[in-house]
Every structure is written in structure tokens, then in C-alpha cells.
Enzyme design. Structure first.
Site, PDB file in Angstrom:
ATOM      1  N   ASN A 145      35.902  49.507   4.881  1.00  0.00           N
ATOM      2  CA  ASN A 145      35.434  49.067   6.079  1.00  0.00           C
ATOM      3  C   ASN A 145      34.168  49.781   6.444  1.00  0.00           C
ATOM      4  O   ASN A 145      33.460  50.570   5.618  1.00  0.00           O
ATOM      5  CB  ASN A 145      36.532  49.661   7.174  1.00  0.00           C
ATOM      6  CG  ASN A 145      36.555  49.087   8.612  1.00  0.00           C
ATOM      7  OD1 ASN A 145      35.748  47.909   8.522  1.00  0.00           O
ATOM      8  ND2 ASN A 145      37.007  49.532   9.442  1.00  0.00           N
ATOM      9  N   SER A 160      28.359  53.661   8.295  1.00  0.00           N
ATOM     10  CA  SER A 160      28.824  54.119   7.103  1.00  0.00           C
ATOM     11  C   SER A 160      29.901  53.101   6.502  1.00  0.00           C
ATOM     12  O   SER A 160      30.777  52.444   7.250  1.00  0.00           O
ATOM     13  CB  SER A 160      29.589  55.520   7.507  1.00  0.00           C
ATOM     14  OG  SER A 160      28.870  56.354   8.305  1.00  0.00           O
ATOM     15  N   ARG A 203      42.801  45.534  14.101  1.00  0.00           N
ATOM     16  CA  ARG A 203      44.031  46.114  14.198  1.00  0.00           C
ATOM     17  C   ARG A 203      44.275  47.516  13.311  1.00  0.00           C
ATOM     18  O   ARG A 203      43.642  47.441  12.393  1.00  0.00           O
ATOM     19  CB  ARG A 203      45.049  45.339  13.679  1.00  0.00           C
ATOM     20  CG  ARG A 203      45.188  43.970  14.690  1.00  0.00           C
ATOM     21  CD  ARG A 203      46.322  43.121  14.083  1.00  0.00           C
ATOM     22  NE  ARG A 203      47.537  43.615  14.359  1.00  0.00           N
ATOM     23  CZ  ARG A 203      48.219  43.645  15.328  1.00  0.00           C
ATOM     24  NH1 ARG A 203      47.799  43.289  16.657  1.00  0.00           N
ATOM     25  NH2 ARG A 203      49.299  44.326  15.386  1.00  0.00           N
ATOM     26  N   LEU A 208      45.983  49.311  10.409  1.00  0.00           N
ATOM     27  CA  LEU A 208      46.874  48.915   9.177  1.00  0.00           C
ATOM     28  C   LEU A 208      47.906  50.043   9.220  1.00  0.00           C
ATOM     29  O   LEU A 208      47.453  51.371   9.316  1.00  0.00           O
ATOM     30  CB  LEU A 208      46.201  48.733   8.153  1.00  0.00           C
ATOM     31  CG  LEU A 208      45.240  47.494   8.170  1.00  0.00           C
ATOM     32  CD1 LEU A 208      44.291  47.793   6.944  1.00  0.00           C
ATOM     33  CD2 LEU A 208      45.974  46.336   7.953  1.00  0.00           C
ATOM     34  N   HIS A 244      31.875  51.294   9.497  1.00  0.00           N
ATOM     35  CA  HIS A 244      31.965  51.910  10.830  1.00  0.00           C
ATOM     36  C   HIS A 244      30.703  52.217  11.546  1.00  0.00           C
ATOM     37  O   HIS A 244      29.665  52.556  10.752  1.00  0.00           O
ATOM     38  CB  HIS A 244      32.821  53.165  10.611  1.00  0.00           C
ATOM     39  CG  HIS A 244      32.998  53.648  12.012  1.00  0.00           C
ATOM     40  ND1 HIS A 244      33.920  53.357  13.089  1.00  0.00           N
ATOM     41  CD2 HIS A 244      32.451  54.992  12.539  1.00  0.00           C
ATOM     42  CE1 HIS A 244      34.033  54.096  14.041  1.00  0.00           C
ATOM     43  NE2 HIS A 244      33.295  55.236  13.771  1.00  0.00           N
ATOM     44  N   SER A 303      30.184  39.157  12.652  1.00  0.00           N
ATOM     45  CA  SER A 303      28.905  38.663  11.707  1.00  0.00           C
ATOM     46  C   SER A 303      29.098  39.330  10.574  1.00  0.00           C
ATOM     47  O   SER A 303      28.141  39.045   9.469  1.00  0.00           O
ATOM     48  CB  SER A 303      27.727  39.016  12.703  1.00  0.00           C
ATOM     49  OG  SER A 303      27.687  40.267  13.231  1.00  0.00           O
ATOM     50  N   ASN A 304      29.495  40.587  10.503  1.00  0.00           N
ATOM     51  CA  ASN A 304      29.626  41.235   9.096  1.00  0.00           C
ATOM     52  C   ASN A 304      30.404  40.384   8.068  1.00  0.00           C
ATOM     53  O   ASN A 304      30.071  40.558   7.033  1.00  0.00           O
ATOM     54  CB  ASN A 304      30.405  42.704   9.528  1.00  0.00           C
ATOM     55  CG  ASN A 304      29.398  43.693   9.808  1.00  0.00           C
ATOM     56  OD1 ASN A 304      28.332  43.955   9.189  1.00  0.00           O
ATOM     57  ND2 ASN A 304      29.942  44.611  10.583  1.00  0.00           N
ATOM     58  N   ASP A 321      45.187  56.388   5.612  1.00  0.00           N
ATOM     59  CA  ASP A 321      46.035  55.984   6.851  1.00  0.00           C
ATOM     60  C   ASP A 321      45.749  56.834   8.110  1.00  0.00           C
ATOM     61  O   ASP A 321      46.316  56.802   9.133  1.00  0.00           O
ATOM     62  CB  ASP A 321      47.502  56.379   6.432  1.00  0.00           C
ATOM     63  CG  ASP A 321      47.545  57.656   6.088  1.00  0.00           C
ATOM     64  OD1 ASP A 321      46.750  58.544   6.074  1.00  0.00           O
ATOM     65  OD2 ASP A 321      48.861  57.857   5.474  1.00  0.00           O
ATOM     66  N   GLU A 322      44.499  57.590   8.188  1.00  0.00           N
ATOM     67  CA  GLU A 322      43.774  58.482   8.972  1.00  0.00           C
ATOM     68  C   GLU A 322      42.647  57.507   9.524  1.00  0.00           C
ATOM     69  O   GLU A 322      41.778  57.409   8.781  1.00  0.00           O
ATOM     70  CB  GLU A 322      43.613  59.773   8.632  1.00  0.00           C
ATOM     71  CG  GLU A 322      42.859  60.621   9.801  1.00  0.00           C
ATOM     72  CD  GLU A 322      42.523  62.023   9.185  1.00  0.00           C
ATOM     73  OE1 GLU A 322      42.052  62.859  10.227  1.00  0.00           O
ATOM     74  OE2 GLU A 322      42.866  62.573   8.192  1.00  0.00           O
ATOM     75  N   GLU A 365      23.995  47.457   8.995  1.00  0.00           N
ATOM     76  CA  GLU A 365      25.277  47.129   8.620  1.00  0.00           C
ATOM     77  C   GLU A 365      25.372  45.834   7.861  1.00  0.00           C
ATOM     78  O   GLU A 365      25.922  45.844   6.604  1.00  0.00           O
ATOM     79  CB  GLU A 365      26.349  46.844   9.749  1.00  0.00           C
ATOM     80  CG  GLU A 365      26.849  47.983  10.758  1.00  0.00           C
ATOM     81  CD  GLU A 365      27.791  47.662  11.533  1.00  0.00           C
ATOM     82  OE1 GLU A 365      28.687  46.782  11.874  1.00  0.00           O
ATOM     83  OE2 GLU A 365      27.804  48.352  12.703  1.00  0.00           O
ATOM     84  N   ASP A 372      39.278  56.078  10.326  1.00  0.00           N
ATOM     85  CA  ASP A 372      37.774  56.526   9.758  1.00  0.00           C
ATOM     86  C   ASP A 372      37.510  57.611   9.032  1.00  0.00           C
ATOM     87  O   ASP A 372      36.656  58.322   9.330  1.00  0.00           O
ATOM     88  CB  ASP A 372      36.947  56.337  11.112  1.00  0.00           C
ATOM     89  CG  ASP A 372      37.017  54.926  11.813  1.00  0.00           C
ATOM     90  OD1 ASP A 372      37.145  54.010  11.412  1.00  0.00           O
ATOM     91  OD2 ASP A 372      37.068  55.086  13.119  1.00  0.00           O
TER      92      ASP A 372
END
Length: 270
Positions: A97, A126, A81, A83, A99, A8-9, A132-133, A164, A135
């Protein structure tokens, strides 16, 4: 603009698009309902499962699809997934993104249950940049929701999801509006050269041409295709997100030299 997701986002980002344009909806699940929803509305879609080809091949195909669509920003929405660091590096600063927690609290999964178990008085969501870490990227905006007596993870999740849908489109719009475009980069380089001027052609200002003493030395077509005067004519380059601007600056400066009148070069040029 890419929306990579299934939920839905994704639909809220499409329906509330303002300051950005959705040019591709992608998923790692060819059967994702969001793809059919997007296709029904005339949006281009891309679907490829990593099963049978592996993560590297899947991300390489996704990367090609993004670049073919001239994507500038990737907005993840329900994309579960992880990345790879290489993919994230290629799109550094261009993946967002949302969260379901008030980051940096409760990275990862089960955010609502963890907030309730900790006795928190509020939860929320948020929007952040993807690095690459997990969230851990810079937070661009938050929305807060009170945790009510008797809340379960499901009831709290439902209220957070409403926020959101409000927060993500707004932050994405603000981020896209603030991003430098290829034309912004070209203006910075071309107009720093002596006596260079910008001249927008008819038909909506495309192409945008840069001239010296009335002679063109660089132009931008369709917002992405750079043409620069060279010894053998005009060279073209597609301005992808990873464009080598130091090298392009040298080419643009050489184009200026080829177009500039002799008197300006004799006076010291650039």
C-alpha cells in the site's frame, strides 16, 4: 498482480507497469470510476460491495477472485476498507500500500494537516507492506516533499500525490522483480536431487521439465501448474501463494525416485 482501488494511484500503477503485469483491477464499489477506466483498456475487473453480505463473505469472494486470476501481489490504491487479520495472513508479504506520510509518522487519516500542525519542515509518502496493524508494515520506500510557508493540507496533498505516482510504481516493480516465483521454488527443490537437470521445452520454454538420467519426474506449465510423476501416472497441483512446499517436496522427491535408474537408487539414491 491485483490493483484494488478507485483513484489516480491505480492509473499510475497501470500506466507505469514495468516488472509486473496487471491481471485484475478490483473494488468494493461497483460504481468506482477506476473500474470503467480499467475495463476500457481491456483489463479484467472485479467489483463486489460488502453491503448486504458482510465483511467475511466479501473477503471470501475477493480471495477466490484473486486466486482464480493467479494473483501473486496485491497492490492497494485508494482502497479505504480495513482488511481483516485473516485475509492479511492468507496474503502475508504480498500486499502493498502507499500512505501519504513519512511512516512511521502520522499513521491513519489527516496526515497532511497533522504534519503542518506539528511544524514539520517536510512531508511525503511511503510504500509499505500491509499487516494487520494499520500502516505499521515494513516500509519499502519513501519520497520526501518540503512543507512550504503558507501550505494548506490541500496544497501539500497535491504535491505529495505527484511523488506517490512516481514512488509506488517504482517500488512495486522492484518488489515484484525480487519475489521468488513458483519456478524458483521448484528449481530449489528439484535441482537439489542427485543428477537432476532442467530442460526447457520449445515454444518459449513452457513447460519447464526436470529430468534424471533423461527421464522426466516434474514439470511446470504456464508458470503455475506443477505436474509430478507418481505411481499411478502424473499428479497435478496449482501452485497458489499458500502452496504447502514441504508436502510438495516429498512428492517431487518421490517422482525423482520413480524416474531414476535402478543403478542410481542402488548407489544410495537421494
Amino acid at each position: 498482480m491485483l490493483l484494488s482501488g478507485r483513484g489516480s494511484n491505480m492509473t499510475s500503477l497501470v500506466e507505469q507497469a514495468d516488472g509486473y503485469r496487471v491481471v485484475l483491477v478490483a473494488s468494493d464499489r461497483p460504481d468506482a470510476p477506476g473500474l470503467a477506466w480499467a475495463a476500457e483498456r481491456g483489463l479484467p475487473v472485479f467489483a463486489l460491495s460488502p453491503k448486504g453480505i458482510g465483511k467475511a463473505a466479501h473477503e471470501a469472494a475477493l480471495d477466490r477472485a484473486l486466486r482464480a486470476a493467479c494473483i501473486e501481489v496485491v497492490a492497494l490504491a485508494g482502497y479505504m476498507r480495513l482488511l481483516s487479520p485473516g485475509f492479511v495472513a492468507r496474503w502475508h508479504g504480498r500486499i502493498l500500500n502507499v500512505h501519504p506520510s513519512l511512516l512511521p509518522r502520522y499513521r491513519g487519516l489527516d496526515t497532511h494537516a497533522r504534519a503542518i500542525a506539528a511544524g514539520d519542515v517536510e512531508a511525503g509518502c511511503s510504500v509499505h507492506l500491509v499487516i494487520d496493524e494499520l500502516d505499521a508494515g515494513a516500509v519499502l520506500g519513501r519520497a520526501r516533499v518540503p512543507i512550504l510557508s503558507g501550505d494548506t493540507a490541500d496544497t501539500l496533498a497535491a504535491r505529495v500525490l505527484v511523488e506517490e505516482h512516481r514512488l509506488y510504481p517504482r517500488i512495486l516493480s522492484e518488489y515484484c522483480r525480487a519475489m521468488p516465483t513458483p519456478l524458483d521454488h521448484l528449481r530449489r527443490v528439484a535441482l537439489a536431487l542427485p543428477h537432476a537437470e532442467e530442460r526447457a521445452e520449445e515454444h518459449g520454454g513452457d513447460p519447464v521439465v526436470f529430468v534424471v538420467a533423461g527421464e522426466p519426474f516434474a514439470e511446470l506449465r504456464d508458470g503455475r501448474t506443477l505436474r509430478v510423476l507418481a505411481e499411478a501416472g502424473w499428479d497435478s497441483a496449482e501452485l497458489a501463494d499458500d502452496a504447502d512446499w514441504p508436502a510438495l517436496e516429498d512428492r517431487i522427491a518421490r517422482g525423482w525416485e520413480l524416474a531414476a535408474p535402478a543403478g542410481l537408487l542402488e548407489a544410495g539414491g537421494r
